[in-house]
Design a protein around this motif. Sequence first.
Motif, PDB file in Angstrom:
ATOM      1  N   LYS A 197      28.299  40.615  46.123  1.00  0.00           N
ATOM      2  CA  LYS A 197      26.405  40.579  46.278  1.00  0.00           C
ATOM      3  C   LYS A 197      25.945  40.013  44.666  1.00  0.00           C
ATOM      4  O   LYS A 197      24.706  39.448  44.410  1.00  0.00           O
ATOM      5  CB  LYS A 197      26.138  41.642  46.651  1.00  0.00           C
ATOM      6  N   LEU A 198      26.504  41.385  43.879  1.00  0.00           N
ATOM      7  CA  LEU A 198      25.844  41.266  42.372  1.00  0.00           C
ATOM      8  C   LEU A 198      26.215  39.717  41.875  1.00  0.00           C
ATOM      9  O   LEU A 198      24.672  38.898  41.207  1.00  0.00           O
ATOM     10  CB  LEU A 198      26.678  42.341  41.192  1.00  0.00           C
ATOM     11  N   PHE A 199      26.929  39.544  42.071  1.00  0.00           N
ATOM     12  CA  PHE A 199      26.916  38.149  41.135  1.00  0.00           C
ATOM     13  C   PHE A 199      26.383  37.247  41.589  1.00  0.00           C
ATOM     14  O   PHE A 199      26.159  35.854  41.734  1.00  0.00           O
ATOM     15  CB  PHE A 199      29.167  37.428  41.557  1.00  0.00           C
ATOM     16  N   ASN A 200      26.241  37.202  43.081  1.00  0.00           N
ATOM     17  CA  ASN A 200      25.553  36.410  44.227  1.00  0.00           C
ATOM     18  C   ASN A 200      23.835  36.302  44.582  1.00  0.00           C
ATOM     19  O   ASN A 200      23.935  35.525  44.143  1.00  0.00           O
ATOM     20  CB  ASN A 200      25.525  36.549  45.943  1.00  0.00           C
ATOM     21  N   TYR A 201      23.452  37.502  43.086  1.00  0.00           N
ATOM     22  CA  TYR A 201      22.416  38.224  43.460  1.00  0.00           C
ATOM     23  C   TYR A 201      21.774  36.562  41.942  1.00  0.00           C
ATOM     24  O   TYR A 201      21.071  36.178  41.674  1.00  0.00           O
ATOM     25  CB  TYR A 201      21.006  38.851  42.457  1.00  0.00           C
ATOM     26  N   ALA A 202      22.838  37.253  41.013  1.00  0.00           N
ATOM     27  CA  ALA A 202      22.916  36.286  39.859  1.00  0.00           C
ATOM     28  C   ALA A 202      22.856  34.839  39.715  1.00  0.00           C
ATOM     29  O   ALA A 202      22.830  34.200  38.038  1.00  0.00           O
ATOM     30  CB  ALA A 202      24.276  37.406  38.791  1.00  0.00           C
ATOM     31  N   LYS A 203      23.155  34.505  40.319  1.00  0.00           N
ATOM     32  CA  LYS A 203      23.669  32.887  41.465  1.00  0.00           C
ATOM     33  C   LYS A 203      25.249  32.381  40.455  1.00  0.00           C
ATOM     34  O   LYS A 203      25.099  31.630  39.753  1.00  0.00           O
ATOM     35  CB  LYS A 203      22.618  32.309  39.644  1.00  0.00           C
ATOM     36  N   TRP A 204      25.373  33.623  40.412  1.00  0.00           N
ATOM     37  CA  TRP A 204      27.007  33.305  40.122  1.00  0.00           C
ATOM     38  C   TRP A 204      28.322  32.713  41.181  1.00  0.00           C
ATOM     39  O   TRP A 204      28.699  33.530  41.418  1.00  0.00           O
ATOM     40  CB  TRP A 204      28.033  34.091  39.161  1.00  0.00           C
ATOM     41  N   LYS A 205      27.682  31.592  41.362  1.00  0.00           N
ATOM     42  CA  LYS A 205      28.405  31.410  43.293  1.00  0.00           C
ATOM     43  C   LYS A 205      29.556  31.612  42.713  1.00  0.00           C
ATOM     44  O   LYS A 205      30.029  31.834  44.036  1.00  0.00           O
ATOM     45  CB  LYS A 205      27.637  30.119  43.561  1.00  0.00           C
ATOM     46  N   LYS A 206      30.099  30.425  41.845  1.00  0.00           N
ATOM     47  CA  LYS A 206      31.892  30.631  42.015  1.00  0.00           C
ATOM     48  C   LYS A 206      32.209  31.430  41.972  1.00  0.00           C
ATOM     49  O   LYS A 206      33.902  31.902  42.887  1.00  0.00           O
ATOM     50  CB  LYS A 206      32.355  29.859  41.189  1.00  0.00           C
ATOM     51  N   THR A 207      32.154  32.499  41.741  1.00  0.00           N
ATOM     52  CA  THR A 207      32.425  34.087  41.161  1.00  0.00           C
ATOM     53  C   THR A 207      32.430  35.264  42.343  1.00  0.00           C
ATOM     54  O   THR A 207      33.214  35.912  42.528  1.00  0.00           O
ATOM     55  CB  THR A 207      31.637  34.965  40.297  1.00  0.00           C
ATOM     56  N   ALA A 208      31.266  34.396  42.921  1.00  0.00           N
ATOM     57  CA  ALA A 208      30.272  35.604  44.249  1.00  0.00           C
ATOM     58  C   ALA A 208      31.586  35.126  45.248  1.00  0.00           C
ATOM     59  O   ALA A 208      31.896  36.011  45.891  1.00  0.00           O
ATOM     60  CB  ALA A 208      29.171  34.936  44.890  1.00  0.00           C
ATOM     61  N   ASN A 209      32.076  33.456  45.060  1.00  0.00           N
ATOM     62  CA  ASN A 209      32.901  33.429  46.589  1.00  0.00           C
ATOM     63  C   ASN A 209      34.280  34.009  46.415  1.00  0.00           C
ATOM     64  O   ASN A 209      34.670  33.845  47.343  1.00  0.00           O
ATOM     65  CB  ASN A 209      32.918  31.607  46.410  1.00  0.00           C
ATOM     66  N   VAL A 210      34.498  33.847  45.307  1.00  0.00           N
ATOM     67  CA  VAL A 210      35.976  34.657  44.923  1.00  0.00           C
ATOM     68  C   VAL A 210      35.856  36.040  45.675  1.00  0.00           C
ATOM     69  O   VAL A 210      37.062  36.645  45.953  1.00  0.00           O
ATOM     70  CB  VAL A 210      36.926  34.048  43.331  1.00  0.00           C
ATOM     71  N   MET A 211      34.787  36.644  44.597  1.00  0.00           N
ATOM     72  CA  MET A 211      34.281  37.954  45.050  1.00  0.00           C
ATOM     73  C   MET A 211      34.694  38.285  47.039  1.00  0.00           C
ATOM     74  O   MET A 211      35.299  39.391  46.949  1.00  0.00           O
ATOM     75  CB  MET A 211      33.664  38.754  44.892  1.00  0.00           C
ATOM     76  N   PHE A 212      34.155  37.300  47.457  1.00  0.00           N
ATOM     77  CA  PHE A 212      34.079  37.000  49.107  1.00  0.00           C
ATOM     78  C   PHE A 212      35.304  36.794  49.823  1.00  0.00           C
ATOM     79  O   PHE A 212      35.849  37.738  50.781  1.00  0.00           O
ATOM     80  CB  PHE A 212      32.747  35.718  49.696  1.00  0.00           C
ATOM     81  N   VAL A 213      36.452  36.383  49.595  1.00  0.00           N
ATOM     82  CA  VAL A 213      37.573  36.232  49.625  1.00  0.00           C
ATOM     83  C   VAL A 213      38.301  37.468  49.445  1.00  0.00           C
ATOM     84  O   VAL A 213      39.109  37.757  50.275  1.00  0.00           O
ATOM     85  CB  VAL A 213      38.123  35.000  49.255  1.00  0.00           C
ATOM     86  N   VAL A 214      37.896  37.507  48.452  1.00  0.00           N
ATOM     87  CA  VAL A 214      38.578  39.484  47.762  1.00  0.00           C
ATOM     88  C   VAL A 214      38.600  40.279  48.986  1.00  0.00           C
ATOM     89  O   VAL A 214      39.538  41.150  49.178  1.00  0.00           O
ATOM     90  CB  VAL A 214      38.481  39.182  46.758  1.00  0.00           C
TER      91      VAL A 214
END
Length: 376
Positions: free
Chosen positions: A250-267
Amino acid sequence: MLQTIKEWLWWERLWLPKRVSWADLEDKDDRIYAKASQLYDAVPCALCLLVVRYLFERYLAMPLANALGIRDKVRLTAEENSILEKHFCRQARNPSRADVWSLSKKTGWPERRVEVWFRRRRNQDRPGLQKRFCEASWRCVFYLCAFLGGLLALYDKPWFYDLREVWTEFPKQSMLPSQYWYYILEMGFYLSLLLSLTFDVKRKDFQEQVIHHVATLILLSFSWISNYIRIGTLVMAVHDSSDIVLEGGKLFNYAKWKKTANVMFVVFTLVFMMTRIVIFPFWLIHCTWVYPLDHYDPFFGYYFFNLMLLVLQILHIYWAFLISRMAYTFIFNKQLDGDVRSDHEEDDSDSPKDIKPKLSHMNGAINGARGRTNGH
């Protein structure tokens, strides 16, 4: 009557197996056992965590949000209207078509203008992106610390590697200091979440969250009193592991780090499915259903403890369904729009014919902000 209620409440057959009494769990011979009175320690712990959370969010999370460029969306304020405000507060936040028509007649406003007013009014009550970031930061830090603390308390214990050791000498198992602090901190945290529910970001699964927190507190309290502490620490560690990745994503998503947020979602999806849908039911619930029967006959506490674990598992299945929907969208649309549990911000723009003259000077920044949502 109070004495009778007390005797019934602490009836040994409710909490302990046959041929075991409270006298058997009194401290002696360098053995220290968990006591019900120690659960009160969770209350001051919860209050302290609320203070720590306030300081953390104000002096650490908020500056971090500003440094990452996380800003709240510019919102249009609903005009003052006592008739619509009364309907909003007392009847419905999202009126039906019939209500919109009726309110249009009462106020003399076009139906479109009434609908826009309600969208803006609902948006006013929604938390901003910075608040969401601060809450997620706090939960992420706590879950990380709790999980690491749990590993330190468990890594050298035989029952961490062999679940049959959970029931060795049960219930006459001495309480360890690490177990005491692990329990009190976890209970204090979930109690603090209950106390702050009215102020925190409300999601679509608000009721499920309340049920989860209450069930967790009941489960931890019962396991403490009945000395189900070993299995209790394992349950907490399993739950905390996936929550770390969830809040971090969620933190990466709020920061607009979309690729990192997507990787975190998969993990997160992999960790959640492994811990909550595989390990929890097939290892831990199996451990509490099958292995205890080798040591004692079933009693009320045996059935009650397993029932509470099943309640948690039902919630896990519900959340797994929501996560699967998000995963489906992610795989086929190649993007992650946010948490389906979240109450997303609505488009509060007017159509040209309904814009009042006094609003015609709105600047391009506000117009550009219309229609965007705060992803959660």
